[in-house]
Every structure is written in C-alpha cells, then in structure tokens.
Scaffold this motif. Structure first.
Motif, PDB file in Angstrom:
ATOM      1  N   VAL A  79      11.085  -6.476  -4.130  1.00 39.28           N
ATOM      2  CA  VAL A  79      10.369  -5.229  -4.410  1.00 39.28           C
ATOM      3  C   VAL A  79       9.499  -5.476  -5.628  1.00 39.28           C
ATOM      4  O   VAL A  79       9.948  -6.056  -6.619  1.00 39.28           O
ATOM      5  N   GLY A  80       8.241  -5.043  -5.570  1.00 42.82           N
ATOM      6  CA  GLY A  80       7.369  -5.255  -6.726  1.00 42.82           C
ATOM      7  C   GLY A  80       5.982  -4.717  -6.503  1.00 42.82           C
ATOM      8  O   GLY A  80       5.771  -3.738  -5.768  1.00 42.82           O
ATOM      9  N   SER A  81       4.994  -5.375  -7.108  1.00 50.92           N
ATOM     10  CA  SER A  81       3.595  -4.970  -7.014  1.00 50.92           C
ATOM     11  C   SER A  81       2.913  -5.723  -5.880  1.00 50.92           C
ATOM     12  O   SER A  81       3.123  -6.934  -5.704  1.00 50.92           O
ATOM     13  N   GLN A  82       2.072  -5.032  -5.127  1.00 54.72           N
ATOM     14  CA  GLN A  82       1.397  -5.700  -4.023  1.00 54.72           C
ATOM     15  C   GLN A  82       0.423  -6.768  -4.522  1.00 54.72           C
ATOM     16  O   GLN A  82       0.055  -7.673  -3.767  1.00 54.72           O
ATOM     17  N   GLY A 117       0.805  -1.223   0.000  1.00 55.41           N
ATOM     18  CA  GLY A 117       0.000   0.000   0.000  1.00 55.41           C
ATOM     19  C   GLY A 117       0.830   1.262   0.000  1.00 55.41           C
ATOM     20  O   GLY A 117       0.484   2.236   0.673  1.00 55.41           O
ATOM     21  N   ALA A 118       1.943   1.266  -0.763  1.00 53.79           N
ATOM     22  CA  ALA A 118       2.820   2.432  -0.782  1.00 53.79           C
ATOM     23  C   ALA A 118       3.146   2.837  -2.211  1.00 53.79           C
ATOM     24  O   ALA A 118       3.031   2.040  -3.144  1.00 53.79           O
ATOM     25  N   PHE A 174       9.107   2.893  -9.802  1.00 53.57           N
ATOM     26  CA  PHE A 174       8.279   2.875  -8.600  1.00 53.57           C
ATOM     27  C   PHE A 174       7.713   1.473  -8.401  1.00 53.57           C
ATOM     28  O   PHE A 174       7.576   0.705  -9.363  1.00 53.57           O
ATOM     29  N   ALA A 175       7.381   1.159  -7.177  1.00 55.99           N
ATOM     30  CA  ALA A 175       6.734  -0.102  -6.832  1.00 55.99           C
ATOM     31  C   ALA A 175       5.624   0.202  -5.829  1.00 55.99           C
ATOM     32  O   ALA A 175       5.430   1.360  -5.431  1.00 55.99           O
ATOM     33  N   THR A 176       4.915  -0.830  -5.424  1.00 55.74           N
ATOM     34  CA  THR A 176       3.853  -0.638  -4.427  1.00 55.74           C
ATOM     35  C   THR A 176       4.048  -1.504  -3.190  1.00 55.74           C
ATOM     36  O   THR A 176       3.281  -1.385  -2.237  1.00 55.74           O
ATOM     37  N   ALA A 177       5.048  -2.385  -3.210  1.00 62.72           N
ATOM     38  CA  ALA A 177       5.270  -3.265  -2.068  1.00 62.72           C
ATOM     39  C   ALA A 177       6.738  -3.687  -2.034  1.00 62.72           C
ATOM     40  O   ALA A 177       7.431  -3.680  -3.062  1.00 62.72           O
TER      41      ALA A 177
END
Length: 527
Positions: free
Chosen positions: A34-37, A8-9, A20-23
């Motif tokens: 590091v990647g997508s939630q 959630g980031a 950019f990533a989300t998780a």
C-alpha cells in the motif's frame, strides 16, 4: 502468483483516522503493498478513477441466523409501517403469499404509532382468525400474536408468566396477545414450523449477497442458534456461494447445554467465536434493567438470567477458548457485568474475553471502571438505535441520562476494542445494516425526525468508519479484515462518493459502487 495493482484512488487504510494512500497491490487474495501510485508509475494497473476506497466493512453485531430462521416473515419496519392499521394491511397483503399456516412479520415500532399504542390480538384478528399470526417488535425481544396463535400455544388467563417475561393481560386478566421478552415470545414461536435446512442455507446465501451490496465483508452473528446446527449450516451456505466471513455466537440456553467445541470449530472463515447471554431487555420497550425506575412508573425493567447461568456460560467460554458476549443495555445490567467479571482473569489474548453488547448508558465513571478492571472488555454499540428509536428513548430515559446514552465520542477516546453495528433485524428501521446510515448518525447525532441527541458525543466520518474497520477488528476474532495493509485480506469497498467530504447530511446516501473480497469483485452496483 495472481497480482492486481490498483491506482488512482483515495484509499482509507483503516489503520488510523488520517492514514490514506493512492494505490495498493493484492497478491493471491492478500494485500501485498500500500502506498503512493507514484511509486508504481508505469506498471499495469486498474485505475479506480479517483474514487474513495475503504476496507471491507465489519458488522460486529447482527443476526443473519434470525433472518434465515424466520425467512417467511414480512418486514414491517418504519418508516413504511407507522400505525396498527398499516401493520394489519401489510400482514394481510403478505397472507396470500405466506407459505404454510402461519402469517409472520417483524420490525414494527409501536412508539411511532398514534398514541404509541401497542397492537394486540384484537388488531391481528383482523388479519385472520383461522390462521395464527405473529409479528415481532423491532427490538426482537417482544412480539404480538392473534387469538388463534394464543389458542395453539395454550395461553389462557390461567397460564403463569414465564421467568423474566410477561404475557400482557387486560384488566380481567385475559392475555392481550402482547408477548413481552424472549421467554414469552418463545412460548408462541415454538409452534412455528422451522424452515427446512435447505431453505435456511438459501436464505443465508441471499443475506450474504445483500451484505456485499452494502460493502460488508465480515459479520458477528450474535444469536447463531436461530438456525439448525449453525456451524455446518453457515459453512454449507459458504459452499453455495456466501462470501461473508462469519463469527458465530450461539445463545446460552440452560435447557439445551452447548457441547464443547471440536477441533476446527474455531477455525476458518466460518467459525464459532463465542457464546451470547441476554442479561436484560431493551430501552425502547422499557425492559432494560435499570437502577432508577422509568419516568412516570415504578418499573425497573427485567433481569433475564440468574447469576449462576451467566457464570456457567462464562465457564464454557473459558474452557473452549472463545468470547463471552453479554447483552446489557440498562445501567443496572451494565453494573452487573462488572460485578460478575471485573475481577476475573482474562482467558483470551488479542481480543477481549468479554464483549458487552449495546451498552446504552456509559458514564465517565463506568468507563473508568471498565478500563481499571482485571478482565479485558470490549463494546459493540450503535448509533442507529437512537436515530431510529428516538420515540422510545425519549420516554424511557431520564433527562440526566441523555449525555451518557450511546456516548460514542467518550467510548472512542477511552476503549480500543469498540465497534458500531446494526443489530439487524432487531432495529426499528428498514435497512438498518446500511453502514452509512450509522456513520451519519454518529457524525450528526440527529434522529430520524431531526432531533439533536447528545450532540457532544459526535465523532468525525473517519472515526466512525474506523468503528466499522480498523477499530472493529480489535473486538472480535475475525481474521484479516478491517485494514488495507500488507498481510490483510484484499477485501475493500469502492464508494460512489467521498464519505469524508460530502456534506454531513448526505453521508447516508453514499453507496457501495463495488465490493471486493480477497481480490475478487463480488458486487457491482447497477448504473
């Protein structure tokens, strides 16, 4: 195996402007993934609620040792102090709390005083005539003291100026109390009792806490010899709770040669990373060494160190496998760097063998020469300087120099090992190590009083953040910081607003809501 998953980031990884990533996941203090939630849906995680995350920030040129070594000094920075009278008032108020005989201050900027008047011993005698008073100018290269301090130091009309420095004098030849450049300041400061080692350690721990509150997880201390036995003193501070990773650069002093490094001195989170030599002064007080004289004068600034000593410092750095850091602001000083080292063989891999500190005036031609050199070079420069010290730069720079002054866009495009930094406390602004202040100045190219300063050199927020993260890590031998990618430290900052989308004139107001170091939350902002 301790694992933490964050979702959630909006995660700026520090690897490039657009990555950019989300998780992300941290395992035993290191980034594991590091990647997508969406890839980790259903797993137990800490939801960051859509907030923006950036890698832990790096301040590549700052001075914790200077602050710890002068811990009793009261801050006299702008905008709080804007006249000699206000300087006197702050020092008077501080005198009652000051421990010991000396009354100390730091940070005044005379270019912001009415008439740009430099304070003198006569002003500081209003603070005290019985106790010695010394206050450092914002550039930390010069200072002013009262009559009692001159008396203690034995400085009279007959005292010769130190090499590369001046005791400023009135028309009759009597010292005014103004001490221009380091050797003149040291002639007085040598009489100030140093804080005890315990006091220095406690001061460093407090500085570490302040750094984490700004999201800074790693620093390069570019004059670490301002505390006793710096490597062991900083390591003792780490034992007492300072979490900051620190690369130490002792100052080169021909009167006190540095011993060669021992096994382990270049290892760990507190390490010796290089040696620093100050080649010239500063633009804000016209002591940077320049080719053409300063406007309205025949003064070319000051060259502070002979070539033989610069080469001796380089030989020590080469022999010990560390960097040579050269303070060079004026164009003549910058040319001297290339004259001395451009054709030399680099001795380090992975980071530049020679760092140039400040690099105020960089033309396209000079940048081409840096890139073409045999030596490997990097630069630590600033935007907070022109933001805070415009009054001094306005009178020190010729009009044709302004496009080449702190040309961040040009440097960003042309030199990989590059960082923005604070130079605290040698910067004319309170809280100069506020990274977001520097980021806004890089984006807007506007001074504290609203003047556009070389707007063609502006860069984007992502580019400016890279100069505190992924690009900054290429400049210095700091380990595991600067990016959120597998194998790097799980050190990151959760911001209270999205620095990438807020209006540009609100960037400086963005704050660290949380700071994490190696997977541990070490700072949470009060709500």
């Amino acid at each position: 195996m301790a694992a933490q998953l964050f979702i959630g980031a909006k995660v700026f990884t520090g690897a490039s402007e657009g990555e950019f990533a989300t998780a992300f996941r941290i395992v035993d203090g290191l980034v594991d993934w590091v990647g997508s939630q969406e890839e980790v849906a259903g797993e137990e995680a800490l939801d960051l609620g859509g907030r923006t995350v950036v890698p832990g920030l790096i301040d590549s040129h700052t001075h914790p040792a200077v602050i710890a070594g002068t811990a009793p000094a009261v801050e006299c920075f702008p905008p709080a102090v804007a006249s000699p009278d206000e300087l006197v008032a702050v020092l008077r108020a501080h005198a009652d709390q000051a421990q010991g005989e000396w009354i100390l201050g730091r940070g005044f900027d005379d270019t912001k005083f009415p008439g740009a008047r430099m304070p003198t011993a006569t002003d500081l005698d209003r603070v005290s005539t019985d106790r010695p008073v010394l206050v450092w100018r914002c550039d930390a290269h010069s200072a002013v003291c009262n009559s009692r301090a001159l008396e203690i130091a034995g400085i009279t009309a007959a005292t010769p100026d130190p090499d590369g420095a001046r005791f400023e004098r009135d028309p009759d030849g009597r010292p005014t109390g103004v001490l221009t450049e380091l050797a003149a300041v040291q002639a007085v400061a040598a009489f100030i009792p140093a804080p005890t080692r315990d006091e220095q350690i406690d001061a460093l721990v407090a500085i570490g806490d302040e750094l984490t509150s700004r999201g800074i997880v790693a620093v390069c201390d570019l004059l670490s010899t301002r505390v006793d036995d710096p490597l062991h003193t900083f390591r003792a501070a780490a034992d007492r709770g300072m979490r900051t990773q620190v690369a130490l650069y002792p100052g080169w002093d021909p009167q006190h040669p540095l011993a060669d490094l021992r096994p382990g001195d270049r290892e760990g989170r507190i390490r010796v990373a290089g040696v620093k030599v100050v080649l010239d002064g500063a633009y804000s007080n016209r002591t940077a060494w320049v080719h053409e004289p300063y406007p309205g004068s025949c003064d070319h600034g000051l060259s502070l160190v002979p070539d033989g000593e610069v080469r001796a410092a380089a030989a020590w750095a080469r022999r010990n496998g560390v960097q040579l850091a050269l303070h060079a602001m004026g164009d003549r000083a910058l040319d001297r760097v290339l004259e001395l080292f451009g054709d030399e063989e680099p001795w380090l891999e992975g980071v530049p063998s020679v760092r140039i500190e400040h690099a105020t005036i960089v033309s396209d031609e000079y940048l081409d020469r840096l890139r073409a050199a045999r030596m490997s070079f990097g630069i630590a420069t600033h935007t907070v300087f022109f933001f805070a010290e415009y009054d001094g730069y306005r009178t020190a720079l010729r009009a044709e120099q302004v496009p080449d002054a702190y040309p961040i866009a040009r440097l960003y495009a042309g030199l990989e090992p590059l960082a923005l930094s604070s130079d605290r406390p040698a910067t004319a602004w309170s809280g100069a190590d506020d990274v977001m202040l520097s980021v806004e100045a890089a984006v807007r190219r506007r001074t504290y009083n609203g003047v556009d300063f070389g707007p063609a050199a502006a860069i984007s927020p992502a580019q400016a953040l890279l100069l505190y993260t992924g690009r900054a890590r290429l400049l210095s031998p700091l380990e595991g910081v600067g990016m959120l990618r597998p194998g790097f430290e799980g050190s990151f900052v959760v911001l209270d607003r999205d620095v990438f989308t807020v209006p540009s004139d609100e960037i400086a107001g963005v704050r660290a809501a949380e700071t994490w170091i190696r997977g541990e939350r070490v700072y949470t902002a009060a709500r």
